[in-house]
Write a protein that holds these residues in place. Structure first.
Motif, PDB file in Angstrom:
ATOM      1  N   THR A  48     -15.535  -4.661  20.471  1.00 15.99           N
ATOM      2  CA  THR A  48     -15.439  -5.241  19.278  1.00 15.99           C
ATOM      3  C   THR A  48     -16.311  -3.756  17.515  1.00 15.99           C
ATOM      4  N   THR A  91     -17.908 -11.433  27.927  1.00 12.65           N
ATOM      5  CA  THR A  91     -18.634 -11.588  26.967  1.00 12.65           C
ATOM      6  C   THR A  91     -19.318 -10.895  26.216  1.00 12.65           C
ATOM      7  N   TYR A  92     -19.829 -10.611  26.790  1.00 12.39           N
ATOM      8  CA  TYR A  92     -20.469  -9.462  26.356  1.00 12.39           C
ATOM      9  C   TYR A  92     -19.640  -7.758  25.904  1.00 12.39           C
ATOM     10  N   TRP A 116     -30.975 -12.587  24.802  1.00 12.91           N
ATOM     11  CA  TRP A 116     -29.939 -12.099  24.104  1.00 12.91           C
ATOM     12  C   TRP A 116     -29.737 -13.692  23.069  1.00 12.91           C
ATOM     13  N   ALA A 144     -25.545  -5.536  24.056  1.00 14.40           N
ATOM     14  CA  ALA A 144     -24.593  -6.305  24.475  1.00 14.40           C
ATOM     15  C   ALA A 144     -23.730  -5.011  25.561  1.00 14.40           C
ATOM     16  N   HIS A 164     -26.278  -5.350  14.308  1.00 13.03           N
ATOM     17  CA  HIS A 164     -25.175  -5.332  14.693  1.00 13.03           C
ATOM     18  C   HIS A 164     -25.089  -3.978  15.430  1.00 13.03           C
ATOM     19  N   VAL A 186     -17.538  -8.532  22.542  1.00 15.16           N
ATOM     20  CA  VAL A 186     -18.792  -8.155  21.896  1.00 15.16           C
ATOM     21  C   VAL A 186     -18.328  -6.055  21.455  1.00 15.16           C
ATOM     22  N   TYR A 209     -28.657 -13.821  14.494  1.00 18.89           N
ATOM     23  CA  TYR A 209     -27.669 -12.992  13.954  1.00 18.89           C
ATOM     24  C   TYR A 209     -26.648 -13.737  13.824  1.00 18.89           C
ATOM     25  N   GLN A 210     -26.321 -15.037  13.790  1.00 14.45           N
ATOM     26  CA  GLN A 210     -25.302 -16.413  13.809  1.00 14.45           C
ATOM     27  C   GLN A 210     -25.854 -16.953  12.632  1.00 14.45           C
ATOM     28  N   ARG A 219     -27.062  -5.414  18.157  1.00 16.34           N
ATOM     29  CA  ARG A 219     -26.328  -6.694  19.352  1.00 16.34           C
ATOM     30  C   ARG A 219     -25.175  -5.409  19.805  1.00 16.34           C
ATOM     31  N   ALA A 220     -24.576  -4.700  19.554  1.00 18.10           N
ATOM     32  CA  ALA A 220     -23.911  -3.603  20.168  1.00 18.10           C
ATOM     33  C   ALA A 220     -24.300  -2.869  21.540  1.00 18.10           C
ATOM     34  N   GLU A 255     -28.611 -14.107  19.389  1.00 17.05           N
ATOM     35  CA  GLU A 255     -27.549 -14.856  18.726  1.00 17.05           C
ATOM     36  C   GLU A 255     -27.722 -15.833  17.919  1.00 17.05           C
TER      37      GLU A 255
END
Length: 922
Positions: free
Chosen positions: A692, A685-686, A623, A674, A667, A689, A630-631, A670-671, A627
């Motif tokens: 959202t 925190t997960y 993870w 998470a 995306h 994500v 992804y960022q 990632r979901a 990230e």
């Protein structure tokens, strides 16, 4: 691997196989394989050309000739293969004789059969066996042996008793046969050859017959024979159930959710086409077709070539006169042409995928008093294949599919536990070297919308040194007709984990006869799993491969690939192409993080603390690495971008487009990750994500659905959102089931996906998981019944009367695109379910072989080597070509067919074993 554009030249050469110069021609003659009853006045005879005699692998002195070149050795022609060029693969010997089709078709030359005149002969000739041989000029040739479905229409119904067919021109030896209504198979009866569980509510068979070139476009309406009811008979011949024969779909009834038009268009199979002799273009495009006889409303153009090729297909037209028609709907821009570019013109007919009347025989309300073998019987016709009704029907199907998974394991020797052996392939050391590549999987054609050919990954500018951890780079599942192992295979492991957690005790504890993990993986790590159920060991096999592909910094490589599709005649354990590991990518890292987190939860519940902690730590590192990508994708892929720009694999604009596409895909993943990590750790925190992403309404059939499912089962999930997730799964399942009402043969294809590449027979992983999850949540019996009906179609309840899974059923596919068995000259391993039907236009090989030689499906040439009638006249469900070169139909993948069938059938077993009052897991 899906091959969407280019095939290996070595695999399929530009030549016709009848030129083979084998010194050992087969002396066999075409043989009658079976005499059946097709309709009360139609005899159905199956005739087969002799099969190929398969070649074999012989160990020889290394380097005695050039790799892939033909040489004679001990009186046999063969091709040198392998990294040391020390194995000779001898040719497959093609048959020397073929059926005299012209004689068989001569209805006027048949003697009466028990006093009944033969009024018509209708025939479909399609491949059933194939092989690779040497041509006269040394080319590598791909060929087929055909089976012929011959229908003899009599002037009156055939009476019971002994009969004799005398074939015209002695094309076959006279055929004696008995017709007994109680024992003669009715070829038009299509049933699940694997059988049913006693409590299945979707016990369904079909009655359908299409006569190639027959009256009314070959459509047979059994109502005109007065066939109204059917019965089930036990092994003693006693009737145990009776029900009505009902029309399911007429040929003009549309179907929705097929990925094609609701009704399809075909050239007429019963009205001959006429040659076009001239073309003029002014305000309209006018074709001269002398004495065309067309009445409208649509015409079918075929065989137009060169500048006129775009005209092929169905067109609206108006009649100018008896010799001319004007095309009224073409937008083709034609400025020049030659007479030899003109083709033929005939009527176009409209129909659904069956092209004929399909009747349903529903016996779901029948629960037998005892397990046994049964048959359907129709008075005035005949009987079906025998089929079992037992408690373990779906378990046996699942065990066969799990055997298919085992038979695709890479990196270990297959020990014959399922009837198939093979040396270890792609194990580092010796002749196998595995290189590191700068090319990430997600940049390539092996990933959705990837623009760079996967072959680039092995090229000099992209390849690095032999990997420093090549001793870890083995295992996983071979994909299909290729040897690659890719991150998409985690869909199999993820589905099996859902099955283990929520599929019921019978699924959880099923005996699958696969190796224990410590026997094939690191024994120090996996001895802890020694007492775990078989299903856990299958999950561990798939996941451990990607755990070992993880780098120390947490990044996960997307898989291992060869430099090209396999070389002809070369098995996986003699791979001579360069092999490389993809560079890591953030999408693969997210995907692995989700699966590893879920496995850690399961291992904790099983009280396997060491492994649970191992996979938890691995998931968290994956993870964190994902990230970073992804960022900051430009930084994460700086080396790959630099190489892509230098080699012109991408330009700056192309990278901008690819980055945008990858971020959208990431995306979803990632979901998914998470949700799984939130369930594992409880870390909010997960949760943020995932929550959202959920508010953005990501598609539930994507990998975001995995995150939703894991969030639903997290201990501290928001109750309101949990209920929304539950409702979403149930709504999505209803959407998947909606097309079943209008389907001629019900399958669980995603209604929005195109036809082809496995999208039509077996439910893809996302569809299957959605349906399983919705059923786990709701207990809706329609979902299980849909799985039963779809499984029936896979296993023989289809218009071909063929099981699409090797090892299951009375008649099943012989040569899927499984390169190892072909190269080794042995039977295909059990447990492979092929893609199945695909539209004719998607399986024309002109684009590979050129317009003159489109083997293995030549449109012209010697009749003995052609599919007849012309493939475009065959209704969609009649058009199945059993030749591995027809990749769109004969390929399969781990995650598109074998994994989903294994999961679905084990789930069905568990549901049939669940007591009605047993509580459901929510």
């Amino acid at each position: 691997m899906q091959r969407s554009s280019v095939l290996s030249t070595a695999a399929w050469a530009l030549a016709l196989f009848w030129l083979s110069t084998s010194a050992a021609w087969s002396n066999l003659e075409p043989q009658v394989a079976e005499v059946t009853i097709a309709a009360p006045d139609v005899i159905g005879v199956v005739v087969r050309d002799p099969p190929f005699t398969p070649g074999r692998l012989i160990k020889v002195a290394p380097g005695i000739a050039t790799r892939n070149s033909w040489m004679s050795h001990g009186g046999e022609w063969g091709v040198l293969v392998g990294p040391r060029q020390d194995h000779l693969r001898t040719q497959d010997t093609p048959p020397s004789t073929y059926l005299d089709r012209e004689a068989i078709d001569a209805a006027q030359d048949y003697a009466p059969i028990s006093g009944r005149k033969v009024e018509g002969v209708y025939r479909k000739s399609v491949p059933y066996d194939s092989g690779v041989s040497r041509g006269a000029m040394g080319a590598t040739l791909s060929g087929a042996s055909f089976q012929h479905f011959i229908y003899l229409k009599l002037e009156a119904p055939l009476p019971e008793g002994s009969h004799r067919i005398v074939w015209p021109r002695a094309a076959l030896a006279p055929t004696q046969f008995d017709y007994r209504e109680d024992t003669t198979r009715a070829i038009a009866l299509r049933i699940n050859q694997n059988g049913y569980a006693p409590g299945d509510k979707a016990k369904v068979a079909y009655l359908s017959l299409w006569l190639p070139g027959g009256p009314n476009e070959g459509r047979v309406d059994f109502r005109r024979y007065g066939l109204k009811r059917f019965e089930i008979r036990d092994e003693q011949g006693s009737r145990v159930f009776e029900g009505p024969i009902t029309l399911r779909r007429a040929p003009g009834d549309p179907e929705i959710g097929t990925g094609m038009p609701n009704l399809l268009e075909y050239p007429s199979s019963s009205v001959p086409a006429h040659n076009a002799t001239a073309l003029s273009v002014d305000k309209e495009m006018i074709l001269q077709v002398p004495e065309h006889g067309l009445t409208g409303p649509r015409a079918w153009l075929q065989g137009f070539s060169g500048n006129l090729a775009a005209l092929n297909g169905a067109h609206a037209f108006r009649i100018v006169d008896a010799d001319r028609i004007a095309l009224t709907d073409t937008t083709a821009s034609v400025t020049s042409w030659s007479r030899n570019e003109l083709g033929v013109v005939g009527p176009a007919v409209s129909s659904n995928r069956a092209g004929t009347y399909v009747f349903e025989l529903n016996f779901g309300n029948w629960t037998p008093d005892k397990s046994g073998t049964y048959r359907i019987h129709i008075n005035g016709l005949g009987v079906s294949d025998k089929f079992p009704v037992t408690d373990d029907v779906w378990l046996r199907a699942a065990q066969t599919a799990f055997a298919g998974l085992y038979n695709h394991r890479s990196g270990i020797a297959l020990d014959g536990r399922f009837g198939y052996t093979r040396p270890a392939a792609f194990r580092a050391g010796g002749d196998t070297k595995i290189f590191s590549s700068k090319l990430p999987l997600i940049f390539t054609s092996n990933f959705p919308e990837g623009p760079i050919p996967f072959t680039v990954g092995a090229e000099t500018n992209w390849i690095g040194a032999v990997s420093t951890d090549e001793d870890r780079l083995w295992g996983g599942y071979m994909d299909a007709g290729d040897w690659d192992r890719r991150i998409q295979h985690l869909e199999v492991s993820y589905g099996l984990m859902d099955l283990f957690e929520y599929g019921g005790e019978a699924a959880r504890t099923a005996r699958l006869s696969i190796p224990k993990s410590h026997e094939v993986l690191d024994p120090a790590l996996y001895l802890e799993l020694d007492d775990a159920p078989d299903l856990i060991h299958e999950i561990a096999w798939g996941l451990d491969f990607f755990r070992r592909l993880q780098l120390p910094n947490g990044q996960v490589r997307g898989g291992i690939e060869s430099a090209e599709h396999p070389r002809a005649n070369e098995p996986s354990y003699l791979e001579s192409l360069r092999v490389y590991a993809y560079a890591p990518d953030h999408i693969s890292s997210f995907r692995y993080a989700a699966a590893a987190a879920k496995f850690s939860v399961i291992l904790s519940a099983l009280r396997k603390p060491s492994l649970a902690e191992l996979y938890k730590a691995s998931a968290l590192k994956a993870w964190a690495a994902a990230e970073q990508g992804y960022q900051n994708p430009d930084g994460f892929y700086s080396e790959a971008i630099k190489t892509a720009l230098e080699t012109k694999a991408l330009d700056a604009a192309a990278w901008d487009r690819l980055r945008s596409t990858l971020q959208k895909i990431a995306h979803e993943h990632r979901a998914g990750a998470a949700g799984a990590l939130y369930r594992l750790t409880g870390d909010k925190t997960y949760a943020v994500v995932f929550e959202t992403a959920w508010k953005e309404h990501l598609p539930l059939f994507s990998h975001a659905a995995d995150g939703a499912w894991e969030y639903l089962h997290a201990a501290t999930a928001d109750p309101t959102l949990r209920n929304a997730v539950r409702r979403a799964f149930e709504a999505q399942a209803r959407e998947f089931l909606r097309p079943l009402q209008q389907a001629t043969y019900p399958t669980l294809k995603h209604p929005q996906s195109p036809a082809g590449w496995g999208q039509g027979l077996v439910p893809d992983s996302n569809v299957l998981q959605t349906l399983m999850r919705a059923h786990i949540l709701s207990g809706n019996p329609a979902i299980v019944q849909a799985m039963q009906m779809n499984s029936g179609v896979i296993l023989g309840a289809n218009q071909n009367g063929l099981s699409f899974t090797t090892g299951l059923g009375v008649r099943n596919v012989r040569h899927p695109l499984h390169e190892d068995h072909r190269a080794m000259g042995v039977a295909a391993p059990i447990g492979i379910t092929i893609y199945g039907w695909a539209p004719q236009a998607m399986t024309s090989y002109d684009w590979v072989f050129g317009p003159h030689v489109s083997a293995p499906l030549p449109d012209s040439g010697r009749r003995e080597n052609s599919v007849e009638p012309n493939r475009f006249t065959l209704p969609y469900y009649e058009y199945l070509i059993e030749h591995p070169g027809v990749i769109m139909q004969q390929e399969y993948t781990i995650n598109q067919s074998i994994g989903p069938t294994a999961t679905m059938w084990l789930y069905l077993h568990s549901q049939s074993a669940r007591p009605p009052s047993a509580p459901r897991v929510h």
